[in-house]
Motif scaffolding. Structure first.
Motif, PDB file in Angstrom:
ATOM      1  N   ARG A  58       0.938  -1.157  -0.174  1.00 31.00           N
ATOM      2  CA  ARG A  58       0.008   0.113  -0.030  1.00 31.00           C
ATOM      3  C   ARG A  58       0.859   1.034  -0.091  1.00 31.00           C
ATOM      4  O   ARG A  58       0.580   2.151  -0.679  1.00 31.00           O
ATOM      5  N   MET A  59       2.052   1.237   0.795  1.00 33.85           N
ATOM      6  CA  MET A  59       2.893   2.479   0.739  1.00 33.85           C
ATOM      7  C   MET A  59       3.309   2.597  -0.767  1.00 33.85           C
ATOM      8  O   MET A  59       3.593   3.594  -0.987  1.00 33.85           O
ATOM      9  N   TRP A  60       3.981   1.476  -1.344  1.00 32.85           N
ATOM     10  CA  TRP A  60       4.323   1.605  -2.645  1.00 32.85           C
ATOM     11  C   TRP A  60       3.428   2.175  -3.612  1.00 32.85           C
ATOM     12  O   TRP A  60       3.968   3.167  -4.472  1.00 32.85           O
ATOM     13  N   ARG A  61       2.316   1.688  -3.458  1.00 28.96           N
ATOM     14  CA  ARG A  61       1.286   2.468  -4.491  1.00 28.96           C
ATOM     15  C   ARG A  61       1.102   3.856  -4.090  1.00 28.96           C
ATOM     16  O   ARG A  61       0.743   4.554  -5.287  1.00 28.96           O
ATOM     17  N   GLY A  62       1.363   4.148  -3.016  1.00 25.33           N
ATOM     18  CA  GLY A  62       1.119   5.759  -2.821  1.00 25.33           C
ATOM     19  C   GLY A  62       2.509   6.504  -2.791  1.00 25.33           C
ATOM     20  O   GLY A  62       2.697   7.592  -2.276  1.00 25.33           O
ATOM     21  N   ALA A  63       3.602   5.817  -3.225  1.00 26.29           N
ATOM     22  CA  ALA A  63       4.937   6.078  -3.067  1.00 26.29           C
ATOM     23  C   ALA A  63       5.152   7.505  -3.796  1.00 26.29           C
ATOM     24  O   ALA A  63       5.951   8.479  -3.339  1.00 26.29           O
ATOM     25  N   GLU A  64       4.626   7.615  -4.928  1.00 24.50           N
ATOM     26  CA  GLU A  64       4.857   8.770  -5.768  1.00 24.50           C
ATOM     27  C   GLU A  64       4.402  10.097  -5.157  1.00 24.50           C
ATOM     28  O   GLU A  64       5.070  11.235  -4.842  1.00 24.50           O
ATOM     29  N   SER A  65       3.253  10.098  -4.637  1.00 19.87           N
ATOM     30  CA  SER A  65       2.501  11.287  -3.883  1.00 19.87           C
ATOM     31  C   SER A  65       3.276  11.382  -2.586  1.00 19.87           C
ATOM     32  O   SER A  65       3.426  12.615  -2.232  1.00 19.87           O
ATOM     33  N   MET A  66       3.689  10.419  -1.839  1.00 16.91           N
ATOM     34  CA  MET A  66       4.424  10.412  -0.618  1.00 16.91           C
ATOM     35  C   MET A  66       5.759  11.022  -0.741  1.00 16.91           C
ATOM     36  O   MET A  66       6.198  12.165  -0.074  1.00 16.91           O
ATOM     37  N   GLU A  73       7.321  19.141   1.972  1.00 16.32           N
ATOM     38  CA  GLU A  73       6.972  19.549   3.292  1.00 16.32           C
ATOM     39  C   GLU A  73       8.508  19.557   4.273  1.00 16.32           C
ATOM     40  O   GLU A  73       8.668  20.172   5.094  1.00 16.32           O
ATOM     41  N   LEU A  74       9.300  18.415   3.959  1.00  7.83           N
ATOM     42  CA  LEU A  74      10.361  18.206   4.430  1.00  7.83           C
ATOM     43  C   LEU A  74      11.816  18.371   3.937  1.00  7.83           C
ATOM     44  O   LEU A  74      12.870  18.512   4.627  1.00  7.83           O
ATOM     45  N   GLY A  75      11.648  18.714   2.768  1.00 11.43           N
ATOM     46  CA  GLY A  75      12.807  19.069   2.001  1.00 11.43           C
ATOM     47  C   GLY A  75      13.759  18.040   1.391  1.00 11.43           C
ATOM     48  O   GLY A  75      14.826  18.074   0.907  1.00 11.43           O
ATOM     49  N   ASP A  76      13.146  16.606   1.951  1.00 12.40           N
ATOM     50  CA  ASP A  76      13.827  15.511   1.561  1.00 12.40           C
ATOM     51  C   ASP A  76      13.143  14.253   1.588  1.00 12.40           C
ATOM     52  O   ASP A  76      12.123  14.500   2.248  1.00 12.40           O
ATOM     53  N   VAL A  77      13.611  13.215   1.314  1.00 15.55           N
ATOM     54  CA  VAL A  77      12.582  11.726   1.310  1.00 15.55           C
ATOM     55  C   VAL A  77      12.963  11.415   2.642  1.00 15.55           C
ATOM     56  O   VAL A  77      14.079  11.230   2.787  1.00 15.55           O
ATOM     57  N   ILE A  78      11.999  10.704   3.284  1.00 14.41           N
ATOM     58  CA  ILE A  78      12.364   9.905   4.517  1.00 14.41           C
ATOM     59  C   ILE A  78      12.942   8.604   3.994  1.00 14.41           C
ATOM     60  O   ILE A  78      12.609   7.794   3.217  1.00 14.41           O
TER      61      ILE A  78
END
Length: 127
Positions: A58-66, A73-78
């Motif tokens: 489920r995270m993978w399916r939303g990965a592009e928008s996340m 919002e954070l300036g980089d990827v978690i």
């Protein structure tokens, strides 16, 4: 189990700490604590029982928008290790551990990011 695979232990307490420190809380909420720009991750909304690979899918399916939101919002990827993801998955499926999360757990810097995200969502001028 297939040769060469391991399954890490899942620690919901560490997952709660990671949910805040890794800034998941900026966009996601648990029991009303956290952001509103992404789906809430309350245990009551999770499939019980849930295969942790289904959660990761489920995270993978939303990965592009996340990823887009994290950069904005954070300036980089978690960055999450497999162990950290396992612990976060344990936390979002553990209603007892979720009751321990409060707004007081959110560090000032993370709260500022949340305030910024809320202002953006409402169209309110901000820094």
């Amino acid at each position: 189990m297939a040769s060469g695979l391991i399954f890490p232990p899942m620690d919901p307490t560490n997952g709660r700490l990671l949910f805040v420190s890794k800034a998941c809380v900026v966009c996601h909420s648990v029991n009303g604590v956290g952001g509103k720009n992404a789906p809430p991750l309350d245990a009551r909304f999770m499939d019980q029982p849930m295969n942790p690979f289904d959660f990761a899918a489920r995270m993978w399916r939303g990965a592009e928008s996340m990823v887009m939101m994290q950069r904005y919002e954070l300036g980089d990827v978690i960055n999450l290790s497999g162990q950290e993801l396992a612990d976060i998955i344990a936390f979002v499926h553990d209603p007892e551990e979720q009751t321990k999360l409060s707004a007081a757990d959110i560090p000032e810097l993370i709260q500022l990011l949340m305030d910024h995200a809320d202002a953006e969502m409402l169209g309110v001028p901000h820094d």
